[in-house]
Write an enzyme that holds these catalytic residues in place. Structure first.
Site, PDB file in Angstrom:
ATOM      1  N   SER A   1      -2.584   3.861   3.467  1.00  0.00           N
ATOM      2  CA  SER A   1      -3.591   4.086   2.553  1.00  0.00           C
ATOM      3  C   SER A   1      -4.892   2.832   3.017  1.00  0.00           C
ATOM      4  CB  SER A   1      -3.255   3.951   1.163  1.00  0.00           C
ATOM      5  OG  SER A   1      -2.693   2.979   0.915  1.00  0.00           O
TER       6      SER A   1
ATOM      7  N   THR B   1       0.811  -1.209  -0.004  1.00  0.00           N
ATOM      8  CA  THR B   1       0.032  -0.067  -0.062  1.00  0.00           C
ATOM      9  C   THR B   1       0.793   1.152   0.158  1.00  0.00           C
ATOM     10  OG1 THR B   1      -0.063   0.286   2.580  1.00  0.00           O
ATOM     11  CG2 THR B   1      -1.635  -1.116   1.499  1.00  0.00           C
ATOM     12  N   ASP B   2       0.362   2.459  -0.177  1.00  0.00           N
ATOM     13  CA  ASP B   2       1.054   3.500   0.054  1.00  0.00           C
ATOM     14  C   ASP B   2       0.766   4.092   1.498  1.00  0.00           C
ATOM     15  OD1 ASP B   2       2.467   6.002  -0.213  1.00  0.00           O
ATOM     16  OD2 ASP B   2       1.159   6.594  -1.623  1.00  0.00           O
ATOM     17  N   TYR B   3       1.382   4.958   2.011  1.00  0.00           N
ATOM     18  CA  TYR B   3       1.675   5.047   3.479  1.00  0.00           C
ATOM     19  C   TYR B   3       0.173   5.256   4.073  1.00  0.00           C
ATOM     20  CZ  TYR B   3       4.362   7.204   7.038  1.00  0.00           C
ATOM     21  OH  TYR B   3       5.017   7.674   8.433  1.00  0.00           O
TER      22      TYR B   3
END
Ligand code: BGC
Length: 745
Positions: A296, A292-294
């Site tokens: 997310s 995932t992104d940070y």
């Protein structure tokens, strides 16, 4: 009695067998000849659920603000196996210290992955990715990623969060600096080059990093250019223009993919099964893992599609997310979700397999410290060859936007004055996402010029970036009066683009524009050197300045590279990878628009246009001047007599002559228009380019081959393919000045 003894021996036999078996399986894990799949399965069979979830969890160290430190909590998580991967930890000493915990203090000794945003260089900083894209030089772009990977892997890292391949057509969005610009075709070729450069010859080599294609998907199209905002567009448009660079990167072998913060068609990308499973895994055959992104996963609560973090984790895993970056959602809730039957053991195991496979492929089980050689680190970072490569890429990234009276290249006798807040600056030169780069390692413009300007040369700031104080103008004007040529270096600060740096205005910040315009009033020739992370709207400067160089943020070798161009040691060859608007009201603005039912007609009110602004941009996509000139012949199209799958559907030849007085490089661009389609088609689409060097007077014949895939699109029924009919083929040095020929297919 004898039977009794025999009976008592049975458990002992089992224990012995157990020891033997576990030793064998341990041997299988650590013995490469067993093959990765066997080793993964043997290891997986030994893991507890908590250890499995640990492999799906990724946490940051606190490096950014406080140097190489990590919270005790994370250290304990590494020890217990709850944290299987880290990011923002780098340098061999720090990485070794953390890796040691994983391989010496945990039950199963599974090494950690170490990720970092190595976006345009690790220590030797190259131009920002948008700048590099302006070189249109795939070899150089690959080389830049190669040097970055060589340095980063020498500093303990094995994973980078690059390339970012999001198409960006709205310069208000700050992250356009991190991508390859507005075009699908150029973006796709650059995505491939960056993956090749990052992963090197093969994963497992000590200078190869895992690439991470991001941000999947559509992150570059937030409404109004505001970071993290909603993304919504038709699936056709999404597939035709936004998805191909991700696909190209995946097919080039990118090992990992990062989800994006935005939603697409109402579903956040991090919980979007259509994106992660249907498209990425099933259609494209992606085999690596998805991170995932940070946080997310957690943010899906804010998106409003789940009630809490636990549900968010379930949505993510069910959609196809393998690793949770920084959200600790999997760590906190996945066990419970499994117990409740909201996710399955099989899904968890499969995600763990994907992560372990890459750890094996990197060779971390054989040598968890393979990226931790302090001697290699010392010899690799900022090595002279790396700086040479950075200078080579930096000068190729510069775009000459204007050059009235052939002011450039400068002549040695001319007395110059350097003005502007970026003239003697180092802190902004590495731009945003600058890895482990240091301002002090950068060559400022003033330093670069001082090496080549023979005599009298002075610097004066004139103003600051944002401060409205104009008290420095007078001294700048006085200086300008005394010298033959004014070079004024202006632009954005590094933090004005990148993540969470959307701008509603696209002019130069502060009073910089006023300073430039005042200097232009002196009547002295004024060369504007721009350093910025996005297309700017600077119509007055475009009109009044004598010459303009777009220098983005060029990194460590900034001053040398700009001096090379100003004095003609290097003839500029860059071309814009994004359209430069005249005003913010025109954005999003990009070259491959549709014709509409009422195409622009200056003499008719009822056509698609503004009443207070032209339709045309300040500088179009693909635009860039040279110190020499080029003339194009008429393009000729040949259709092959027979066709087989994957073969050429047409070849286009065109001759190019260097009609000027200096050797120079030209980026020859090929555009195609499908005149009648089952759905509306763009007025032109880039489908090929070649960058070639020609001596004065030299002519070369260039040949482009177009395949069926090049002409394919999502047709009315959403099948991907071509359609017979009339096409316009266009060739030229930018997306506007083109020679055309028609052909029927
Ligand atoms: C960015 C990503 C980046 C990640 C880790 C996020 O905020 O959107 O591009 O890779 O942080 O640093």
């Amino acid at each position: 009695m004898q039977t009794m003894i025999q009976l008592r021996l049975i458990p002992i036999l089992f224990i012995l067998l157990g020891i033997l078996f576990s030793n064998q399986s341990a041997a299988q894990i650590y013995r490469p000849s067993a093959g990765i799949e066997t080793r993964v399965n043997v290891l997986l069979a030994k893991m507890t659920l908590d250890e499995k979830i640990g492999q799906l969890s990724l946490y940051t160290t606190d490096w950014g603000s406080t140097g190489p430190t990590i919270r005790e909590g994370y250290k304990n998580d590494i020890r217990s196996g709850a944290c299987g991967n880290l990011f923002n930890a780098h340098t061999t000493g720090f990485v070794r210290e953390l890796q040691k915990i994983a391989v010496e203090e945990t039950r199963l000794k599974i090494p950690l992955l170490f990720g970092f945003d190595v976006i345009h260089g690790y220590k030797t900083i190259f131009p920002i990715p948008l700048g590099e894209a302006a070189s249109w030089d795939l070899e150089l772009i690959e080389k830049s990623a190669r040097v970055a990977a060589a340095e980063a892997s020498a500093a303990g890292l094995n994973w980078t969060y690059a390339p970012m391949v999001d198409i960006g057509r709205d310069p208000r969005w700050g992250r356009v600096m991190e991508g390859a610009g507005e075009d699908t075709y150029l973006g796709s070729r650059i995505a491939e080059a960056r993956v090749r450069g990052t992963q090197g010859k093969k994963l497992g080599d000590s200078d190869a990093l895992l690439a991470c294609v991001k941000h999947f998907a559509g992150y570059g199209a937030p409404i109004a250019g505001r970071d993290y905002n909603t993304v919504d567009m038709s699936e056709r448009y999404f597939r035709d223009y936004y998805l191909p660079p991700y696909e190209a990167a995946v097919k080039a072998g990118a090992a990992t993919v990062m989800t994006s913060f935005n939603d697409y068609d109402g579903v956040p990308a991090t919980g979007n099964k259509f994106l992660l499973d249907n498209i990425l895994r099933k259609e494209w055959g992606f085999q690596g893992f998805v991170v995932t992104d940070y946080t997310s996963i957690n943010e899906m609560v804010n998106h409003g599609v789940v009630a809490d973090d636990k549900e968010a984790g379930e949505l993510a895993l069910n959609a196809g997310v393998d690793m949770d970056m920084q959200g600790a959602v999997y760590q906190r809730f996945l066990k419970e979700s499994l117990k409740e039957g909201k996710v399955t053991q099989k899904q968890i195991d499969e995600a763990v397999r994907r992560v372990l496979r890459l750890k094996f492929e990197l060779g971390l089980f054989e040598d968890p410290y393979k990226f931790c050689n302090a001697e290699r680190e010392k010899n690799t970072l900022l090595a002279p060859a790396n700086r040479t490569a950075a200078r080579e890429v930096a000068r190729a990234s510069i775009v000459l936007l204007k050059n009235d009276h052939q002011l450039l290249p400068l002549k040695t006798g001319q007395k110059i004055v350097l003005i502007g807040p970026l003239g003697d600056n180092k802190s902004e030169l590495t731009g945003n996402w600058n890895g482990a780069g240091n301002a002090n390692d950068c060559v400022s413009l003033r330093e670069g010029l001082a090496k080549v300007v023979p005599t009298d040369f002075m610097y004066i700031a004139g103003c600051d970036f944002e401060n409205p104080d104009k008290s420095g103008f007078a001294a700048a004007m006085r200086a300008a009066e005394k010298y033959d040529v004014v070079i004024v270096a202006v632009g954005e600060k590094a933090m004005m683009s990148g993540e969470a740096a959307a701008r509603a205005e696209l002019g130069l910040p502060g009073v910089q524009e006023e300073l430039v315009l005042e200097l232009c009033k002196t009547g002295k020739p004024v060369i504007v050197v721009l350093m910025n992370g996005r297309p700017l709207a600077i119509p007055q400067i475009a009109e009044k300045a004598t010459a303009i160089l777009e220098a983005w943020w060029l990194g460590t070798e900034t001053g040398n590279a700009i001096a090379d161009v100003l004095y003609g040691t290097y003839n500029p060859s860059g071309k814009l990878p994004m359209t430069f608007p005249r005003s913010v009201g025109q954005v999003p603005i990009f070259y491959n628009e549709k014709n509409t039912g009422r195409p622009y007609d200056p003499n008719s009110k009822w056509t698609s246009k503004y009443i207070d602004q032209q339709n045309s941009p300040q500088w179009p996509f693909g635009f860039g001047l040279s110190y020499t000139s080029f003339s194009y012949g008429e393009p000729k199209v040949e259709l092959p007599s027979s066709k087989s799958a994957g073969s050429a559907v047409m070849t286009v030849t065109v001759s190019l002559t260097n009609s000027g007085k200096l050797p120079g490089e030209e980026v020859v661009q090929l555009y195609v228009r499908d005149l009648v389609g089952s759905v509306t088609r763009p007025v032109k689409e880039l489908k090929g380019f070649q960058k070639i060097m020609l001596q004065p007077g030299e002519t070369k014949e260039l040949k482009f081959t177009l395949t069926e895939k090049d002409l394919s699109f999502y047709r009315r029924d959403m099948t991907f393919g071509t359609e017979p009919g009339d096409y316009e083929i266009m060739v030229g040095g930018n997306s506007v000045d083109l020679k055309k020929v028609k052909v029927k297919l």
